[in-house]
Design an enzyme around this catalytic site. Structure first.
Site, PDB file in Angstrom:
ATOM      1  NE  ARG A   1       0.660  10.615  10.250  1.00  0.00           N
ATOM      2  CZ  ARG A   1       0.198   9.551   9.574  1.00  0.00           C
ATOM      3  NH1 ARG A   1      -0.991   9.079   9.843  1.00  0.00           N
ATOM      4  NH2 ARG A   1       0.903   9.006   8.610  1.00  0.00           N
TER       5      ARG A   1
ATOM      6  CB  CYS B   1      -5.103   9.831  11.395  1.00  0.00           C
ATOM      7  SG  CYS B   1      -3.384   9.478  11.419  1.00  0.00           S
TER       8      CYS B   1
ATOM      9  CG  ASP C   1       3.464   1.571   9.534  1.00  0.00           C
ATOM     10  OD1 ASP C   1       3.677   1.826   8.332  1.00  0.00           O
ATOM     11  OD2 ASP C   1       3.184   2.433  10.371  1.00  0.00           O
TER      12      ASP C   1
ATOM     13  NE  ARG D   1      -7.006   4.006   5.731  1.00  0.00           N
ATOM     14  CZ  ARG D   1      -6.047   4.563   6.479  1.00  0.00           C
ATOM     15  NH1 ARG D   1      -6.200   4.658   7.780  1.00  0.00           N
ATOM     16  NH2 ARG D   1      -4.947   5.015   5.939  1.00  0.00           N
TER      17      ARG D   1
ATOM     18  CE  LYS E   1      -1.679   1.496   4.091  1.00  0.00           C
ATOM     19  NZ  LYS E   1      -1.357   2.894   4.456  1.00  0.00           N
ATOM     20  CG  ASN E   2       2.351   2.612   3.506  1.00  0.00           C
ATOM     21  OD1 ASN E   2       1.181   2.890   3.229  1.00  0.00           O
ATOM     22  ND2 ASN E   2       2.762   2.388   4.732  1.00  0.00           N
TER      23      ASN E   2
HETATM   24  C1  EPZ Z   1       4.374   6.899   6.039  1.00  0.00           C
HETATM   25  O1  EPZ Z   1       3.601   7.961   6.549  1.00  0.00           O
HETATM   26  C2  EPZ Z   1       3.444   5.690   6.052  1.00  0.00           C
HETATM   27  N1  EPZ Z   1       2.264   5.971   5.232  1.00  0.00           N
HETATM   28  C3  EPZ Z   1       2.994   5.393   7.490  1.00  0.00           C
HETATM   29  O2  EPZ Z   1       2.218   4.196   7.456  1.00  0.00           O
HETATM   30  C4  EPZ Z   1       4.238   5.152   8.345  1.00  0.00           C
HETATM   31  O3  EPZ Z   1       3.835   4.955   9.683  1.00  0.00           O
HETATM   32  C5  EPZ Z   1       5.162   6.367   8.261  1.00  0.00           C
HETATM   33  O4  EPZ Z   1       5.508   6.620   6.885  1.00  0.00           O
HETATM   34  C6  EPZ Z   1       6.445   6.164   9.044  1.00  0.00           C
HETATM   35  O5  EPZ Z   1       7.110   5.025   8.565  1.00  0.00           O
HETATM   36  C7  EPZ Z   1       2.365   5.927   3.884  1.00  0.00           C
HETATM   37  O6  EPZ Z   1       3.435   5.696   3.341  1.00  0.00           O
HETATM   38  C8  EPZ Z   1       1.095   6.185   3.117  1.00  0.00           C
HETATM   39  P1  EPZ Z   1       6.355  10.344   8.003  1.00  0.00           P
HETATM   40  P2  EPZ Z   1       4.180   9.473   6.459  1.00  0.00           P
HETATM   41  O7  EPZ Z   1       6.242  11.615   7.259  1.00  0.00           O
HETATM   42  O8  EPZ Z   1       5.095   9.630   5.332  1.00  0.00           O
HETATM   43  C9  EPZ Z   1       6.765  13.499  11.445  1.00  0.00           C
HETATM   44  C10 EPZ Z   1       0.361   2.818   7.814  1.00  0.00           C
HETATM   45  O9  EPZ Z   1      -0.110   2.316   8.848  1.00  0.00           O
HETATM   46  N2  EPZ Z   1       6.640  14.494  10.373  1.00  0.00           N
HETATM   47  O10 EPZ Z   1       7.485   9.425   7.689  1.00  0.00           O
HETATM   48  O11 EPZ Z   1       3.019  10.382   6.586  1.00  0.00           O
HETATM   49  C11 EPZ Z   1       5.495  12.714  11.652  1.00  0.00           C
HETATM   50  O12 EPZ Z   1       4.613  13.407  12.523  1.00  0.00           O
HETATM   51  C12 EPZ Z   1       0.837   4.253   7.834  1.00  0.00           C
HETATM   52  O13 EPZ Z   1       0.504   2.217   6.724  1.00  0.00           O
HETATM   53  C13 EPZ Z   1       6.871  15.827  10.647  1.00  0.00           C
HETATM   54  O14 EPZ Z   1       7.179  16.189  11.785  1.00  0.00           O
HETATM   55  O15 EPZ Z   1       5.007   9.531   7.820  1.00  0.00           O
HETATM   56  C14 EPZ Z   1       5.994  11.436  12.265  1.00  0.00           C
HETATM   57  O16 EPZ Z   1       6.202  11.644  13.643  1.00  0.00           O
HETATM   58  C15 EPZ Z   1       0.613   4.936   9.183  1.00  0.00           C
HETATM   59  N3  EPZ Z   1       6.741  16.742   9.644  1.00  0.00           N
HETATM   60  C16 EPZ Z   1       7.351  11.227  11.581  1.00  0.00           C
HETATM   61  O17 EPZ Z   1       7.725  12.509  11.071  1.00  0.00           O
HETATM   62  C17 EPZ Z   1       6.420  16.367   8.364  1.00  0.00           C
HETATM   63  O18 EPZ Z   1       6.337  17.248   7.474  1.00  0.00           O
HETATM   64  C18 EPZ Z   1       7.320  10.236  10.427  1.00  0.00           C
HETATM   65  O19 EPZ Z   1       6.294  10.660   9.557  1.00  0.00           O
HETATM   66  C19 EPZ Z   1       6.190  14.999   8.102  1.00  0.00           C
HETATM   67  C20 EPZ Z   1       6.314  14.075   9.111  1.00  0.00           C
END
Ligand code: EPZ
Length: 419
Positions: free
Chosen positions: A120, A115, A306, A398, A22-23
């Site tokens: 996020r 969420c 995850d 999902r 998915k990701n």
């Molecule tokens: C991706 O989300 C995945 N989703 C998430 O999987 C996964 O948990 C996450 O990466 C971390 O591995 C998809 O790929 C669709 P991040 P993403 O930006 O990219 C902070 C699932 O269950 N952050 O890597 O949105 C954020 O708050 C989902 O399949 C900022 O501070 O996650 C988090 O603490 C859930 N500022 C950390 O970084 C930003 O601009 C990692 O978030 C962006 C993120």
């Protein structure tokens, strides 16, 4: 609304095919906006998140055709506005921002809803767009980005919790069509980022270093159509691997790529499970005795956040104390209170959950809350003696294709019922 009704206490045995990731597929679909030519993505899982992304692309003006596990997208003419309705339902849709800016030099994308696993933020995404020369404002709940020119630059993309996966994807896609070279420092190293870079390069982009913390993108004037097969879903594989160990069973994960889940397999072995890597998959076999194990979630190649909830269920069955620390999100322990209803003994101490095992689990009605917490409740129901009813399983649909069918194929007694 549907629930899953599980008669637990039966070991999982047999082989299961792992679907496409998915990701990986969500950013791959967003990348098709970068060209007016047709793109074909294969090994696409049948998930509501993927359907949503298809609807967002169509809303933007692309022609989207689903045929089994293949999607053909032709974004011949696209408009740059992604509305609130669909975007709010899925955080992953923020990754249309980069391609729209790259293709049209302007984009309006609704701010993704937060969420249940915590706020996020997208500050790093916006930092990346600004670094490429875009003027970015937030107006009436929309991110509005506009650039006369996109010019490559060197930028640090690390945040307080480490790299950002979709932020790296977004900036890589915008930079692919910028003038000059962009160097991303503290880029995410996830396999899904590598998969996206491979697809972009097949479209004619010039990206080097994906999978390492430094990615170098040399902009090109335009991209052409390409075909690509998504990587297998490492989190689905981790979920089934953990379920095999937790139910004292033996499961072969067909199509899984062991090198994408080494941290998970390492922890499963530490906890006492046997892992046998084969060409084209791997087999996980429980042993009589599980051992308590400490887990801390980290950016890739560390233990994935995850798979944290799923691992917690396994630790309820290991005699002793296991400490599970969540370092990526503020609040990703919603599953703890529901697991307690099944008999788990877990106390929260700040970013850590202290799991006291082994506790026998007994079936009860529980409520799914987010995608991976729901997976944890499902595993707990498979372990628990008696009947467990997991409600609101739209959360599961999902991210897990045909999960009840796959589990029945492994001998589980699981039924999907309409509430
Ligand atoms: C991706 O989300 C995945 N989703 C998430 O999987 C996964 O948990 C996450 O990466 C971390 O591995 C998809 O790929 C669709 P991040 P993403 O930006 O990219 C902070 C699932 O269950 N952050 O890597 O949105 C954020 O708050 C989902 O399949 C900022 O501070 O996650 C988090 O603490 C859930 N500022 C950390 O970084 C930003 O601009 C990692 O978030 C962006 C993120």
């Amino acid at each position: 609304m549907y629930s899953l009704v599980i008669q637990g206490g039966r070991p999982l045995h047999g082989a299961v095919s792992i679907s496409g990731a998915k990701n990986a597929v969500l950013p791959l679909l967003a990348a098709t906006l970068l060209t007016r030519e047709p793109c074909v993505i294969r090994r696409v899982p049948n998930l509501t998140d993927v359907t949503y992304m298809g609807r967002i692309l169509a809303e933007l003006g692309a022609k989207v055709k689903f045929q089994g596990d293949t999607i053909t997208v032709t974004a011949n003419r696209v408009k740059g506005v992604a509305g609130y309705d669909l975007v709010r339902k899925m955080r992953g849709s923020i990754c249309v921002l980069g391609p729209l800016l790259g293709r049209l030099r302007e984009a309006q994308v609704s701010l993704p809803g937060g969420c249940i696993i915590g706020p996020r933020p997208i500050d790093l995404h916006l930092k990346g767009m600004r670094a490429l020369g875009a003027r970015v404002t937030i107006e009436k709940g929309f991110v509005c980005a506009k650039a006369r020119r996109l010019v490559g630059s060197e930028l640090f993309l690390g945040g307080r919790s480490g790299p950002t996966v979709l932020g790296t994807a977004n900036v890589m896609m915008a930079a692919a069509l910028a003038e000059g070279v962009t160097v991303l420092e503290s880029a995410a190293c996830e396999p899904e980022v590598v998969d996206l870079a491979d697809f972009l390069n097949a479209m004619g982009a010039n990206i080097a270093g994906a999978g390492s913390p430094t990615i170098r993108i040399t902009g090109v004037p335009e991209l052409h159509g390409a075909e690509h097969e998504a990587i297998p879903d490492r989190i689905e594989a981790a979920t089934f691997a953990i379920a095999a160990a937790a139910t004292q069973g033996e499961v072969t994960l067909r199509g899984a790529q062991p090198q994408h889940l080494t941290a998970v397999l390492d922890k499963l072995q530490e906890a006492g499970a046997k892992v046998d890597r084969q060409p084209g998959g791997l087999t996980v076999k429980a042993t009589r005795r599980l051992r308590p194990t400490d887990v801390t979630t980290q950016p890739y190649a560390g233990f994935p956040t995850d798979a944290q909830a799923q691992m917690m269920v396994l630790m309820t069955q290991a005699p002793g104390i296991s400490i599970i620390t969540e370092r990526i999100y503020e609040s990703r322990f919603m599953h703890v209170s529901e697991l307690a209803r099944l008999g788990a003994n877990i106390t929260l101490e700040g970013p850590s959950a202290v799991v006291k095992g082994a506790t026998p689990l007994s079936g009860a009605p529980v409520m799914a809350s987010d995608l991976r917490a729901s997976a944890a409740l499902l595993i707990a129901g498979l372990v628990a003696k008696g009947e467990t009813r997991v409600k609101r399983i739209y959360h599961l649909d999902r991210g897990y294709a045909k999960i009840d069918e796959k589990l029945r194929g492994l001998g589980a007694k699981v039924e999907r019922v309409q509430e």
